[in-house]
Write a protein that holds these residues in place. Sequence first.
Motif, PDB file in Angstrom:
ATOM      1  N   LYS A  23      93.059  75.145   7.623  1.00 40.97           N
ATOM      2  CA  LYS A  23      92.388  75.280   6.324  1.00 40.97           C
ATOM      3  C   LYS A  23      90.889  75.035   6.418  1.00 40.97           C
ATOM      4  O   LYS A  23      90.122  75.538   5.604  1.00 40.97           O
ATOM      5  N   ARG A  24      90.450  74.274   7.413  1.00 38.62           N
ATOM      6  CA  ARG A  24      89.018  74.017   7.586  1.00 38.62           C
ATOM      7  C   ARG A  24      88.283  75.226   8.155  1.00 38.62           C
ATOM      8  O   ARG A  24      87.062  75.311   8.048  1.00 38.62           O
ATOM      9  N   TYR A  25      89.009  76.149   8.738  1.00 36.06           N
ATOM     10  CA  TYR A  25      88.373  77.272   9.428  1.00 36.06           C
ATOM     11  C   TYR A  25      88.677  78.646   8.826  1.00 36.06           C
ATOM     12  O   TYR A  25      87.863  79.553   8.928  1.00 36.06           O
ATOM     13  N   LEU A  26      89.853  78.803   8.231  1.00 42.80           N
ATOM     14  CA  LEU A  26      90.303  80.115   7.760  1.00 42.80           C
ATOM     15  C   LEU A  26      90.924  80.005   6.379  1.00 42.80           C
ATOM     16  O   LEU A  26      91.100  78.902   5.850  1.00 42.80           O
ATOM     17  N   ASN A  27      91.298  81.141   5.810  1.00 38.60           N
ATOM     18  CA  ASN A  27      91.947  81.181   4.497  1.00 38.60           C
ATOM     19  C   ASN A  27      93.464  81.191   4.677  1.00 38.60           C
ATOM     20  O   ASN A  27      93.997  81.971   5.467  1.00 38.60           O
ATOM     21  N   TRP A  28      94.126  80.350   3.903  1.00 40.69           N
ATOM     22  CA  TRP A  28      95.589  80.278   3.936  1.00 40.69           C
ATOM     23  C   TRP A  28      96.125  81.405   3.066  1.00 40.69           C
ATOM     24  O   TRP A  28      95.896  81.433   1.861  1.00 40.69           O
ATOM     25  N   VAL A  29      96.832  82.368   3.663  1.00 42.40           N
ATOM     26  CA  VAL A  29      97.299  83.520   2.906  1.00 42.40           C
ATOM     27  C   VAL A  29      98.801  83.529   2.679  1.00 42.40           C
ATOM     28  O   VAL A  29      99.286  84.226   1.785  1.00 42.40           O
ATOM     29  N   GLN A  30      99.532  82.789   3.468  1.00 44.77           N
ATOM     30  CA  GLN A  30     100.982  82.733   3.322  1.00 44.77           C
ATOM     31  C   GLN A  30     101.476  81.570   4.168  1.00 44.77           C
ATOM     32  O   GLN A  30     100.777  81.123   5.073  1.00 44.77           O
ATOM     33  N   ASN A  31     102.689  81.092   3.912  1.00 42.49           N
ATOM     34  CA  ASN A  31     103.214  80.013   4.745  1.00 42.49           C
ATOM     35  C   ASN A  31     103.060  80.380   6.213  1.00 42.49           C
ATOM     36  O   ASN A  31     103.468  81.453   6.643  1.00 42.49           O
ATOM     37  N   SER A  32     102.433  79.517   6.957  1.00 43.39           N
ATOM     38  CA  SER A  32     102.231  79.667   8.402  1.00 43.39           C
ATOM     39  C   SER A  32     101.329  80.823   8.791  1.00 43.39           C
ATOM     40  O   SER A  32     101.339  81.257   9.941  1.00 43.39           O
ATOM     41  N   VAL A  33     100.518  81.349   7.864  1.00 44.70           N
ATOM     42  CA  VAL A  33      99.611  82.457   8.175  1.00 44.70           C
ATOM     43  C   VAL A  33      98.228  82.171   7.588  1.00 44.70           C
ATOM     44  O   VAL A  33      98.100  81.897   6.396  1.00 44.70           O
ATOM     45  N   PHE A  34      97.205  82.282   8.438  1.00 42.57           N
ATOM     46  CA  PHE A  34      95.809  82.112   8.045  1.00 42.57           C
ATOM     47  C   PHE A  34      95.022  83.306   8.544  1.00 42.57           C
ATOM     48  O   PHE A  34      95.363  83.903   9.567  1.00 42.57           O
ATOM     49  N   GLU A  35      93.941  83.652   7.834  1.00 44.82           N
ATOM     50  CA  GLU A  35      93.098  84.749   8.281  1.00 44.82           C
ATOM     51  C   GLU A  35      91.683  84.536   7.792  1.00 44.82           C
ATOM     52  O   GLU A  35      91.437  83.789   6.848  1.00 44.82           O
ATOM     53  N   GLY A  36      90.734  85.216   8.448  1.00 44.23           N
ATOM     54  CA  GLY A  36      89.346  85.170   8.010  1.00 44.23           C
ATOM     55  C   GLY A  36      88.387  85.410   9.150  1.00 44.23           C
ATOM     56  O   GLY A  36      88.772  85.492  10.311  1.00 44.23           O
ATOM     57  N   GLU A  37      87.117  85.528   8.792  1.00 45.18           N
ATOM     58  CA  GLU A  37      86.063  85.695   9.789  1.00 45.18           C
ATOM     59  C   GLU A  37      85.712  84.341  10.369  1.00 45.18           C
ATOM     60  O   GLU A  37      85.626  83.349   9.639  1.00 45.18           O
ATOM     61  N   ILE A  38      85.495  84.325  11.680  1.00 43.67           N
ATOM     62  CA  ILE A  38      85.180  83.071  12.360  1.00 43.67           C
ATOM     63  C   ILE A  38      84.346  83.373  13.594  1.00 43.67           C
ATOM     64  O   ILE A  38      84.585  84.358  14.292  1.00 43.67           O
ATOM     65  N   GLY A  39      83.360  82.534  13.831  1.00 44.06           N
ATOM     66  CA  GLY A  39      82.524  82.666  15.015  1.00 44.06           C
ATOM     67  C   GLY A  39      83.244  82.142  16.243  1.00 44.06           C
ATOM     68  O   GLY A  39      84.207  81.373  16.146  1.00 44.06           O
ATOM     69  N   GLU A  40      82.756  82.530  17.395  1.00 37.89           N
ATOM     70  CA  GLU A  40      83.396  82.145  18.662  1.00 37.89           C
ATOM     71  C   GLU A  40      83.449  80.631  18.846  1.00 37.89           C
ATOM     72  O   GLU A  40      84.467  80.079  19.233  1.00 37.89           O
ATOM     73  N   GLY A  41      82.355  79.950  18.548  1.00 38.25           N
ATOM     74  CA  GLY A  41      82.315  78.498  18.702  1.00 38.25           C
ATOM     75  C   GLY A  41      83.298  77.790  17.791  1.00 38.25           C
ATOM     76  O   GLY A  41      83.992  76.856  18.213  1.00 38.25           O
ATOM     77  N   LYS A  42      83.348  78.215  16.536  1.00 37.31           N
ATOM     78  CA  LYS A  42      84.280  77.593  15.594  1.00 37.31           C
ATOM     79  C   LYS A  42      85.725  77.882  15.978  1.00 37.31           C
ATOM     80  O   LYS A  42      86.598  77.027  15.829  1.00 37.31           O
ATOM     81  N   LEU A  43      85.994  79.093  16.470  1.00 38.78           N
ATOM     82  CA  LEU A  43      87.352  79.414  16.902  1.00 38.78           C
ATOM     83  C   LEU A  43      87.760  78.525  18.073  1.00 38.78           C
ATOM     84  O   LEU A  43      88.868  77.981  18.091  1.00 38.78           O
TER      85      LEU A  43
END
Length: 88
Positions: A23-43
């Motif tokens: 949740k600190r890095y991506l958007n929670w879209v469904q149980n056990s699934v996250f998505e979003g734009e993220i930089g290499e360092g943060k990933l």
Amino acid sequence: MSYCIITYDVGEERVNRVRKILKRYLNWVQNSVFEGEIGEGKLEKCLYELKRVIKEDADSIYIYRLEMRDNCRKLIIGQEKEGVFNLI
């Protein structure tokens, strides 16, 4: 920057910790699934934190990286989860 979809299947006792990290890095879209734009360092930081929580012999985390986000389409059937801002 790339677009990532991360899914996980972890032991019940670790689910909340994994969810809080993601949740600190991506958007929670469904149980056990996250998505979003993220930089290499943060990933890298996110994956490092996840590796410290999961048990690699019992849990799994799948990371899908989409370098060319424009070539992807997303279809939602049913209710879309609220609060999703970075959509494919």
